[in-house]
Every structure is written in C-alpha cells, then in structure tokens.
Scaffold this motif. Structure first.
Motif: not given
Length: 543
Positions: A9-11, A1-2, A138-143
């Motif tokens: 992002l994961p943090f 996913m990351f 957009d995908d980053g904010y969705n995740i």
C-alpha cells in the motif's frame, strides 16, 4: 496509517501521489496559461474551457485501452511504468512555449494515463483480494485516495511559486520531475505486488484484440474524424462533436459485455454499467474545478493579501503586484460590450480586469499596487479537504461496521451524489452575496462549496473504484476499471461543455442551479436503483 494494511500500500500510495502531483499541477494552471495574453496563447474563456474539457476527457478515455492491454498482454507493472514515463516526458515538454508542443505533450499525457491509471487501481484491488485483507478494501481505497489528494494539494503551491518566479514553463517541468519520482517509487516496491501482477487468460467468449481494433478502435477514430469534419458544430465545438462520435463504438463495446456475459456475470456487469451511467453527471460538475470554478476564483473572489498574510503568501502571489490603472475597467467594459454586440466572447486583455467588480470608492489610487494570492491555489482547497476529511470518513464507517450498520458501497455512492448537489447551492449563495459578481466574493464561499462536494466525492469516487473491484468478473477486472474511467471521461468532457457556457449566463446563479439540477437528477436515479444494486452485491457476497 499503513500498519494494518498490506506492505504494498505505501508504495502504491506514494506512486499515485506523485502521479497526481503532476496531473493536478497541469490541470490547475492549464486554462490560466492558455488565456494568458503575455506568456500564454490569449484564448477566450470558451476556447480554453473547450480544450481543457477535451484534454481531461481523453485522459480518462484511454484507460479503456490501457486496461485491456494490461489484462491480456502487458501485465500491470509494465503498463504502470510505461504510462508513468510517457506522462513524465509529456509534462516536461510543456516547458517549451509552443502550441504544437502543447498538443504533443497532451497526447503523451493522455496515452500515459491510459496505461497508468486503471492498472494501479486494479493492482491495489488485487493486493486486497486475499482473505486477510478483503474486508479492508474500502478503507484501502480511501487511504489510496488520500495519497491522490496529497499530491493534488502540494502541487499548486509548488506551481504558484515557480510560475510566479520563473514562468509557466518551470511549473510544468516540475510536474514531469514529480512523475519520474513516482515511477522510481513504484519500481522500488515491486517485490510487494509482483505476485498480484497476473495476466488474465483470454476465454473463448472474449473478443480477440484484432477484432477490438477493427470493430472498436478504428471505428472510433473514423467516427471522431467525421465528427470533427461535420460543417459547423452539433454540440458547441468541433472537438466536442469528435469526442461524442468517437465514444459511440466504445460505449457499444461495453454494452456488448453485458449481452455476451454468461448467466453468472450478467447481473454484476449490468450493475456496473448502471453505476457508470449515473456518475457521469457527478464528474460533469466536479471537474469544473479547473474551468468555471477557476474562473470564479480568478475574477470574482477577493484574492488580496496584506500585512502578515501577504508575508505568508510571499512565494505564492502573482508574478508581479497588480497595478491599478484608472481607465482599465472602463476599457474592459467597452471592449466587452463591443464584442458581445458582435457575437464574440471577450478575450483576456493585457491590462488587469481584477478591479472590474470592486466598487470604485474601494479601488486603489491610480498606479497603486495590490498583492494577490495566485489563482491556482484555489485548486488546493478540494484536496486539502480530502486530506482532512478522509480519516474522519474512514473512522466513521469503521465505527458503523463494528455495529453492523455500515451502508453498502452502492448506498454510499447514492448519498455522495446527493451531498455533491448541495455544493452547487453554496455557489448560488456566493453569487447572491456578491450581487451577481458585481462585487468580490469572500474565498470562504469557495472553501465551503469545496468542503461539501468533497464529502460527496469521498462517498463516491473511492467507492466507485471499490465497487468495480468487487463486482467485476475476474477476467475483465481491469477492463471494467477502464469502464469506470470511460464514464469519468464523458463527464469530464461534459464539464468542459458546461464551462463554455459560463459567459452566456448573465446571472451566474442560473449556471450553478443547472449544476444542482444535474446532480440531484443523478442522485434520485441512483436511489431508485439501490434495491436492485444491493441485491446484486448480496448475490456476489460483498457489501
């Protein structure tokens, strides 16, 4: 996913997950705790809904100030850490059963969220500001949004197990522990977003902080006090009057951003202000999950568990099996009738009301017990849907993007409002299926309603964060993120106001019809603005 996303992002994902674990744990049991006669404060439905609405409104009002201070003085990382620690202490204080402590804890959470919420969202947007990752924003904010909902999903199971076994205090304490974990994770990831923690230069057009204090914050406090002290109440309660009055100077400030913006920034700021106004009605309906829909789950939904299901839910049942008392229903009805005649809304009573809308022939024998799953577990339905649907939504828009057919962020928001309105129709169906609450409704109605509104939410909420990041002038990005949360705050308070009306509707379908009308009105307005909004986004070179 990351894998294909920035290392930050994961943090940020897990920090936000634990922050939302604490917040949604508190929200999931807050009104139940306030109404509890034995271990709570014996509040009425209206009293609990009003305090709940005020709390979740103020939680999303303070990001205005938190975003401003981070933009100009503190930076994002310091603000996020300070906010997380304040919330952790606030949740932990709820362990102490005292109304004064509840208000103190609420205050700490409200202030802490103001520093945490807008700045972690803005920091995420900054991480995606490089050319390498811009198209994945957009995908980053969705995740990131899925992280929010993992925390919101698991917290209700933890709180149900703890308050069933040990009491409300231990459930609230676990929220504080979760928030401390979130702060530790955030600090551990510092090296991945340190370069993106950049304070903005204050330009000559920016209002000085001293002026903001004197022209906005002080007037807001004074206006709030005036609203509270006005004899009687203009809009349902003193707290609602105070909130509305206090918002006026803040709304004025955001309007002034448009009038004082330079020519290049004027249209993007106007677009954001329009979106902020439209989405208020979404939050007014969506945030009834902790009030009106919690009441529907508690009083009108069949929560009995037997056999293997009872075994599976053994840690998540009410504290004690519920014993049926033959005279309890008649006693409740009589008390309800007397209080309605006297113009008072009935309180919760120290005897079970769960059996009131079970046909007499189907009630257990006098003294027999039934096992019920804990009411707050219904709060995990929405985040459960988010976790399940987010990968599908992301994959769907990725597929459309490859074919150059992906709708704009503003278009997604408009469809989000429309789809959310359909969820109210599902609850209208639930009312009719249960004979206006005279019989228990299947939990499938709640599951379906939450499923529909979750689709709308995924098209609207993360997209709102994304569009703020795309359209905001660089020097006031975090401040405009605070504006998004201001609209959320006003909607949250409106949700509490709507929920206080629950007992005034003899036919509950009319309550949900009102929700439907509000959301469809917002959707129609957003669709009317689409051409203008999409034109502004095209000018900015974003979609």
């Amino acid at each position: 996913m990351f894998k294909k996303h920035p290392k930050a992002l994961p943090f940020l994902f897990f920090s936000e997950m634990w922050e939302r674990f604490g917040y949604y744990l508190m929200v999931g049991i807050f009104t139940l705790y306030l109404k509890d006669v034995k271990a709570g404060f014996s509040m009425t439905e209206a009293e609990a809904a009003d305090l709940y609405g005020t709390f979740i409104a103020l939680v999303f009002l303070t990001p205005f100030l938190g975003g401003l201070l981070a933009d100009r003085y503190l930076g994002y990382r310091k603000s996020i850490i300070a906010g997380g620690l304040l919330m952790a202490v606030g949740y932990s204080l709820m362990f102490v059963h005292s109304l004064a402590t509840v208000y103190t804890a609420m205050t700490l959470v409200i202030i802490g969220n103001g520093f945490f919420k807008p700045n972690i969202s803005t920091l995420l947007g900054n991480v995606y500001s490089t050319p390498q990752y811009e198209k994945q924003k957009d995908d980053g904010y969705n995740i990131f949004y899925m992280g929010i909902n993992i925390g919101a999903f698991i917290c209700n199971f933890i709180s149900a197990a703890l308050y069933s076994a040990y009491g409300w205090g231990y459930a609230f304490l676990s929220a504080g522990i979760g928030m401390f974990i979130g702060v530790i994770i955030f600090i551990a990831g510092t090296r991945h977003y340190k370069a993106f923690d950049i304070k903005k230069e204050v330009s000559e057009n920016d209002m000085p902080m001293s002026k903001i204090v004197m022209l906005i914050l002080v007037p807001s406090i004074i206006a709030g006090v005036i609203g509270w002290m006005i004899p009687g109440s203009l809009v349902g309660s003193d707290s609602t009057d105070a909130f509305i009055f206090a918002c006026i100077p803040v709304i004025y400030f955001y309007a002034s951003l448009y009038f004082k913006a330079n020519a290049e920034d004027k249209r993007p700021v106007a677009a954001l202000l329009a979106i902020f106004a439209v989405v208020i009605l979404f939050w007014a309906v969506f945030k009834q999950n902790g009030s009106a829909l919690n009441t529907w789950a508690d009083r009108y939904t069949d929560r009995t568990v037997t056999g293997n299901t009872e075994h599976a839910f053994r840690f998540f049942k009410q504290a004690q099996p519920l014993a049926y008392k033959k005279d309890s229903v008649a006693l409740y009805d009589e008390q309800f009738r007397l209080q309605k005649e006297n113009g008072v809304v009935v309180k919760e009573y120290n005897y079970p009301t769960y059996f009131r809308n079970i046909p007499e022939a189907e009630r257990p024998s006098d003294g027999n017990e039934v096992s019920l799953w804990a009411t707050n577990l219904s709060q995990s339905i929405n985040p459960g849907w988010v976790i399940a649907l987010t990968p599908l939504i992301v994959a769907f828009f990725t597929w459309m993007r490859r074919r150059n057919r992906e709708p704009s962020t503003a278009t997604k928001i408009a469809f989000g409002l429309f789809i959310s309105g359909l969820s109210a129709l599902v609850m209208v169906g639930a009312v009719y299926a249960s004979n206006n609450g005279a019989e228990k409704a299947s939990v499938l109605w709640l599951i379906c309603s939450y499923g529909v509104i979750t689709i709308g939410e995924l098209l609207l909420s993360p997209m709102g964060l994304s569009i703020v990041s795309k359209l905001s002038p660089v020097r006031i990005t975090s401040l405009m993120m605070g504006g998004w949360f201001l609209s959320t705050s006003i909607g949250n308070k409106l949700s509490g106001v709507l929920a206080t009306l629950w007992d005034t509707y003899d036919h509950k379908a009319n309550y949900f019809w009102l929700n439907f009308i509000l959301l469809m009105s917002a959707a129609i307005l957003c669709f009317l603005l689409l051409r203008w909004l999409n034109g502004i986004m095209k000018e900015k070179g974003v979609k």
